[in-house]
Design a protein around this motif. Sequence first.
Motif, PDB file in Angstrom:
ATOM      1  N   PRO A 164       1.130  -9.616  -0.446  1.00  0.00           N
ATOM      2  CA  PRO A 164       0.991 -10.589   0.657  1.00  0.00           C
ATOM      3  C   PRO A 164       2.209 -10.577   1.573  1.00  0.00           C
ATOM      4  O   PRO A 164       3.338 -10.856   1.144  1.00  0.00           O
ATOM      5  CB  PRO A 164       0.845 -11.927  -0.078  1.00  0.00           C
ATOM      6  CG  PRO A 164       1.450 -11.705  -1.421  1.00  0.00           C
ATOM      7  CD  PRO A 164       1.242 -10.272  -1.758  1.00  0.00           C
ATOM      8  N   SER A 165       1.984 -10.201   2.816  1.00  0.00           N
ATOM      9  CA  SER A 165       2.985 -10.276   3.892  1.00  0.00           C
ATOM     10  C   SER A 165       4.216  -9.402   3.656  1.00  0.00           C
ATOM     11  O   SER A 165       5.199  -9.544   4.383  1.00  0.00           O
ATOM     12  CB  SER A 165       3.441 -11.732   4.103  1.00  0.00           C
ATOM     13  OG  SER A 165       2.344 -12.547   4.439  1.00  0.00           O
ATOM     14  N   SER A 166       4.180  -8.492   2.680  1.00  0.00           N
ATOM     15  CA  SER A 166       5.364  -7.668   2.422  1.00  0.00           C
ATOM     16  C   SER A 166       5.255  -6.274   3.045  1.00  0.00           C
ATOM     17  O   SER A 166       6.274  -5.617   3.258  1.00  0.00           O
ATOM     18  CB  SER A 166       5.620  -7.548   0.919  1.00  0.00           C
ATOM     19  OG  SER A 166       4.526  -6.962   0.247  1.00  0.00           O
ATOM     20  N   PRO A 219       6.099   2.158  -0.449  1.00  0.00           N
ATOM     21  CA  PRO A 219       5.830   0.712  -0.423  1.00  0.00           C
ATOM     22  C   PRO A 219       6.776  -0.075  -1.332  1.00  0.00           C
ATOM     23  O   PRO A 219       7.203   0.420  -2.382  1.00  0.00           O
ATOM     24  CB  PRO A 219       4.386   0.611  -0.942  1.00  0.00           C
ATOM     25  CG  PRO A 219       3.815   1.980  -0.789  1.00  0.00           C
ATOM     26  CD  PRO A 219       4.956   2.927  -0.965  1.00  0.00           C
ATOM     27  N   PRO A 220       7.096  -1.296  -0.956  1.00  0.00           N
ATOM     28  CA  PRO A 220       7.868  -2.165  -1.837  1.00  0.00           C
ATOM     29  C   PRO A 220       7.013  -2.583  -3.035  1.00  0.00           C
ATOM     30  O   PRO A 220       5.793  -2.402  -3.025  1.00  0.00           O
ATOM     31  CB  PRO A 220       8.188  -3.364  -0.947  1.00  0.00           C
ATOM     32  CG  PRO A 220       7.063  -3.405   0.036  1.00  0.00           C
ATOM     33  CD  PRO A 220       6.702  -1.981   0.296  1.00  0.00           C
ATOM     34  N   PRO A 221       7.613  -3.133  -4.074  1.00  0.00           N
ATOM     35  CA  PRO A 221       6.827  -3.588  -5.226  1.00  0.00           C
ATOM     36  C   PRO A 221       5.838  -4.679  -4.832  1.00  0.00           C
ATOM     37  O   PRO A 221       6.116  -5.486  -3.929  1.00  0.00           O
ATOM     38  CB  PRO A 221       7.897  -4.139  -6.191  1.00  0.00           C
ATOM     39  CG  PRO A 221       9.145  -3.425  -5.807  1.00  0.00           C
ATOM     40  CD  PRO A 221       9.062  -3.255  -4.313  1.00  0.00           C
ATOM     41  N   PRO A 222       4.672  -4.697  -5.484  1.00  0.00           N
ATOM     42  CA  PRO A 222       3.701  -5.772  -5.213  1.00  0.00           C
ATOM     43  C   PRO A 222       4.239  -7.100  -5.730  1.00  0.00           C
ATOM     44  O   PRO A 222       5.139  -7.144  -6.581  1.00  0.00           O
ATOM     45  CB  PRO A 222       2.468  -5.320  -5.990  1.00  0.00           C
ATOM     46  CG  PRO A 222       3.021  -4.492  -7.105  1.00  0.00           C
ATOM     47  CD  PRO A 222       4.222  -3.797  -6.542  1.00  0.00           C
ATOM     48  N   LEU A 223       3.662  -8.162  -5.224  1.00  0.00           N
ATOM     49  CA  LEU A 223       4.097  -9.498  -5.631  1.00  0.00           C
ATOM     50  C   LEU A 223       3.187 -10.118  -6.680  1.00  0.00           C
ATOM     51  O   LEU A 223       3.598 -11.023  -7.403  1.00  0.00           O
ATOM     52  CB  LEU A 223       4.173 -10.417  -4.410  1.00  0.00           C
ATOM     53  CG  LEU A 223       5.147  -9.961  -3.314  1.00  0.00           C
ATOM     54  CD1 LEU A 223       5.166 -10.966  -2.164  1.00  0.00           C
ATOM     55  CD2 LEU A 223       6.544  -9.755  -3.870  1.00  0.00           C
ATOM     56  N   PHE A 224       1.933  -9.643  -6.752  1.00  0.00           N
ATOM     57  CA  PHE A 224       0.983 -10.201  -7.704  1.00  0.00           C
ATOM     58  C   PHE A 224       0.104  -9.096  -8.277  1.00  0.00           C
ATOM     59  O   PHE A 224      -0.132  -8.074  -7.631  1.00  0.00           O
ATOM     60  CB  PHE A 224       0.077 -11.250  -7.040  1.00  0.00           C
ATOM     61  CG  PHE A 224       0.796 -12.480  -6.577  1.00  0.00           C
ATOM     62  CD1 PHE A 224       0.991 -13.552  -7.435  1.00  0.00           C
ATOM     63  CD2 PHE A 224       1.272 -12.560  -5.275  1.00  0.00           C
ATOM     64  CE1 PHE A 224       1.670 -14.690  -7.005  1.00  0.00           C
ATOM     65  CE2 PHE A 224       1.939 -13.695  -4.837  1.00  0.00           C
ATOM     66  CZ  PHE A 224       2.137 -14.763  -5.711  1.00  0.00           C
ATOM     67  N   ALA A 225      -0.377  -9.325  -9.480  1.00  0.00           N
ATOM     68  CA  ALA A 225      -1.409  -8.485 -10.089  1.00  0.00           C
ATOM     69  C   ALA A 225      -2.576  -9.383 -10.482  1.00  0.00           C
ATOM     70  O   ALA A 225      -2.378 -10.486 -11.017  1.00  0.00           O
ATOM     71  CB  ALA A 225      -0.874  -7.761 -11.315  1.00  0.00           C
TER      72      ALA A 225
END
Length: 441
Positions: free
Chosen positions: A188-190, A227-233
Motif C-alpha cells: 500500500p502506497s509504497s 521493489p521495496p519489501p511488502p507491508l502486508f501478507a
Amino acid sequence: NDTMKLALFLAVSSLHLTMGAPALHPDECTIHVSPHGSLHQAAHQLTQHSNPSDVVMCLDPGLHLLQKPLLLNVSHNHKHGGSVTWRPSAGAGTATVSGGAQLTKWYRCDDGVHCPWPEWHGVWVHMVSDISPAVPGSMLPVRQLWVNGSRISRASTPLSGWVTTASGYSTPSGLDWVASSQVELRWPSSIRNWIEPRCLVTGVTGTNLTVDPGCWTALTARAGKLPPPPLFAENIPGVPGPGEFYATDQYIFYRPAEAMQYTAPADAWVPVVGTLLQADGLTGHTWQGIAFKHATWRQPSLPGGYVPSQTAVCAAAGEPVGAVNVSRSLNISFDQCSFTNIGAAYALSIGQASQKVRVTGNRFVDCSGGAVKLGNVNDARALSNQSSVWDSDMVLDGNWMDGIAMEFRGAAAVFAGYVADTTISQNTICLLYTSPSPRDS
C-alpha cells in the motif's frame, strides 16, 4: 472542438433514495422469469419476440443464480425499435441476480476431525467440495466471503525485517508457508502513493521467498528499481483472527467474532463468476429496481498479479470491466438498482462507444473496487472525428456509494475516461479509499 468538451461535475450531498421499481401487474409482463427458471432461457426467449409493443422482462422476487455470465447482444434488441425493460414483477421481496454459491455445510474445527486442537478453537471450516453449485477451479482459492451480507476480511498480517533479493525477499526467520499460489503480498502506497499492488508468493525455501515472476517484473518496472519489501501478507496458512477467513483450493476457514463462535455461519456466500452481465451492441435497454450481487475479479490471483498504473488499470492485463459491463450500446439506463457484495474491479462499467447512458438513483455498497466506470482509458476513439465512436451523452446522477474500493484500493469510486457531454452530479460517496477520477488527457 466544443463537442469534445468533457463535462464532469461531482457533488457529494445528503440524498435520500427510495430503492426499487414499482411492482408490475403480471399482465404487464412480456416475459416472466422465476428464480427456479433461467435468465439465459429468458434471454433466448427475448431473441424470438417479434411483437411491436415494448418488452418488459419481469424477474420474480428471489435469487436468480448465475453459474456463467448472462450474455446479451444485438439479437436481444427490440425487433421494431421499441424498448426492453428488465424489472421486478409483482410480489414482496427483491429480484436479485447473483453470481454466488451459498456455503451450507460448516464444521467446527475443534470437533477433533477437521482441524488441529486447541489452536483452532472458534474456527469453522467448509470444504470446497461441499459447495453447490461447484466452484470452478479457476475461481480457487476464493478471494471473497460474505456472511449475513457483510464482507469478511481475508487473514492479513503486517510484515517487517524483510530484505529485497533478485527475485523476492529474504525474511528474518524461516517461513512455514506452503507455496501454493495462495499467499498474497501487498504494497500500500509504497510503490506509488495512489496504488496498492498485489503479488502471489510462488516459492518458499527456508528464509528465501520468491514472488510470481511476471508480477515481480511489473513491480520492478513500476518502481523503477527492485521493489521495496511488502507491508502486508494476506491469506497466510494458519488460524484466522476473529472476523477473518483464509482459503485454500480445498477448504475455507472462517472465525466469527467471539460472540458468534459457537453458531454455525448462516447466509454465507462466495462468488463463482467474474461477470454477471456482459452486454454488447444493445439499444433501448433499461434495468430498473434489480439487485446485483456476488461477483469476483481474479487478476491478483493470476500470473502477472495486480500492478496497476492507476484506477485498477494494469499494463500487462489491460483495462478491467465491471461485474455488469455494457459496451457499444445506445439508450441504456440503470435506475434504482443495487450493486452489493461485489468483488470485481468495478461494479458497473459502460463504454467502448456507448452513448445516451443514464445511471440514476442506484446503490453501490461493499465493492472490492470502484462503483462506476464510464468510458475507457484509450484515447484513440476520443480523438476521432467520427462522433459515433465516442463515449458520450452520459448522466450519472443521484447514486449512493458506500464501502468502495475495499480490496482494490487504487480503484476510483467514479471513473470517467474520455467521455463527451457527460454530467456527474448529486452522487453521495460515504466511504472509499480513493477519489473520483475524471480523465480528459
